[in-house]
Design an enzyme around this catalytic site. Structure first.
Site, PDB file in Angstrom:
ATOM      1  N   TYR A 133      43.012  50.246  29.378  1.00  0.00           N
ATOM      2  CA  TYR A 133      43.793  49.729  28.257  1.00  0.00           C
ATOM      3  C   TYR A 133      43.076  49.952  26.934  1.00  0.00           C
ATOM      4  CZ  TYR A 133      46.746  47.256  31.637  1.00  0.00           C
ATOM      5  OH  TYR A 133      47.598  46.947  32.659  1.00  0.00           O
ATOM      6  N   LYS A 142      27.809  19.847  40.966  1.00  0.00           N
ATOM      7  CA  LYS A 142      29.040  19.788  40.173  1.00  0.00           C
ATOM      8  C   LYS A 142      29.640  21.182  40.042  1.00  0.00           C
ATOM      9  CE  LYS A 142      26.445  20.208  35.843  1.00  0.00           C
ATOM     10  NZ  LYS A 142      26.120  19.608  34.547  1.00  0.00           N
TER      11      LYS A 142
END
Length: 358
Positions: free
Chosen positions: A254, A34
């Site tokens: 940042y 999955k």
């Protein structure tokens, strides 16, 4: 060239399958693929495991992709079907289905199907997400047993919630509960996910369902895959795109939330949260550059992150960088970030190319 790529080692995948088979020599293996095989590429992974019994997926669209690729072995829908209209598709594509709710039972019994559906009836032994409680289970089994729309024998399945906690008595109690509900003429029994297959011998029944262990990642908090002779299948790699002199007192990135205490060399790596690398990775999260671990400094941005290479670094633009995998276990990186390795490997974006090697 794909500067940021996930190198998928199919030889390691096959080795891990052998280790798991040796761990549970009397069990068939249902490989859980999955979430695009935990980020490793569902179709290629399934095609590379010719000796497995079946594949397990979460959603119908995943099963259909496997069938369209030519995969012929059983495919088990681990969450079952979500709407009655899906039932004819399950029959047409010869899919197996976990049944975990009365709504699903009613839909199957009342449907007009061309042939019987292979079913895995789920006992809720304590996870309390999906499955029938102990007091409901036997009656539901009988209801399915007497339906022409259900293939016989009926397989039985459950899922553990604490198998990765080796000192927790819950798993032993859940194994005992499951065994009480095995029927004289029921089909295959499946209890064990990766953790249970590795650590709970009594859970290694007819079918084990390895997921994360198959990809060379430990399901246990305090043990690595190497402790079980498992090898990482995915190595997430990028490159240095800049090497810069950085002076004491200067910040980077940042928010200016990291400032150098002394002169050093910074490396800029072409990977960021746009590739699926976690933005919340804190200062000190390890990265592998030329065989040595160096720490992330500054904030991870969309396309780049920065690492402190050290004042005497000789690293150059173009040098390979490993974010996790061979030489730097994903479990170790996840521990620094405060997540689990499952999330790291499944959250890579389409910008990261998968490179397969044998």
């Amino acid at each position: 060239m794909d500067i940021t790529r996930a190198v998928i080692n199919l030889k390691a995948l096959q080795k891990n399958l052998q280790v798991l088979q040796q761990t549970a020599p009397h069990s068939k293996i249902l490989a859980v693929v999955k979430a695009d095989a935990y980020g490793h590429g569902m179709v290629r992974v399934a095609q590379s495991l010719p000796d497995i019994f079946a594949c397990g997926v979460a959603r119908l669209n995943e099963a259909l992709i496997l069938r369209e690729s030519g995969f012929k072995k059983p495919v088990v829908l681990l969450e079952g079907f979500f709407q009655t209209a899906d039932l004819p598709i399950l029959i047409e594509k010869e899919l197996h289905c976990v049944v975990h709710s009365q709504e699903q039972v009613n839909a199957i019994v009342q449907a007009d199907l061309d042939k019987p559906l292979p079913v895995w009836l789920k006992l809720d032994c304590g996870m309390h997400r999906l499955g029938f409680h102990s007091e409901q289970f036997d009656a539901v089994y009988q209801q399915l047993l007497h339906s022409k729309n259900v293939q016989k024998p009926i397989n039985l399945i459950t899922h553990f919630n604490c198998a990765d906690e080796l000192d927790n008595p819950i798993t032993a109690a859940q194994i005992t509960l499951f065994k009480k509900h095995i029927k004289p003429h029921s089909g295959l029994n499946s209890l064990a996910n990766s953790a249970a297959a590795l650590a709970w011998p009594e859970a290694r029944q007819d079918v084990i369902r390895p997921g994360i262990a198959l990809y060379g990642i430990s399901p246990f908090e305090n043990q690595t895959a190497q402790d079980f002779q498992l090898a990482p299948v995915m190595t997430l790699k990028s490159q240095l795109i800049a090497v810069r002199r950085h002076y004491a007192g200067e910040s980077v990135g940042y928010g200016a939330n990291w400032t150098a205490a002394e002169d050093t060399m910074l490396g800029v790596v072409a990977v960021g949260y746009g590739d699926g690398y976690p933005r919340m990775a804190p200062e000190g999260t390890p990265v592998l550059v030329n065989g040595r671990q160096v720490p992330i400094v500054g904030r991870v941005s969309m396309d780049m992150l920065t690492v402190d290479l050290g004042a005497d670094a000789q690293d150059q633009v173009g040098d390979d960088v490993t974010l996790w995998g061979e030489g730097l276990p994903a479990e170790q990186v996840a521990l620094h970030i405060g997540t689990i390795a499952y999330e790291l490997v499944t959250k890579l974006t389409s910008r990261v190319a998968l490179h397969y090697i044998n």
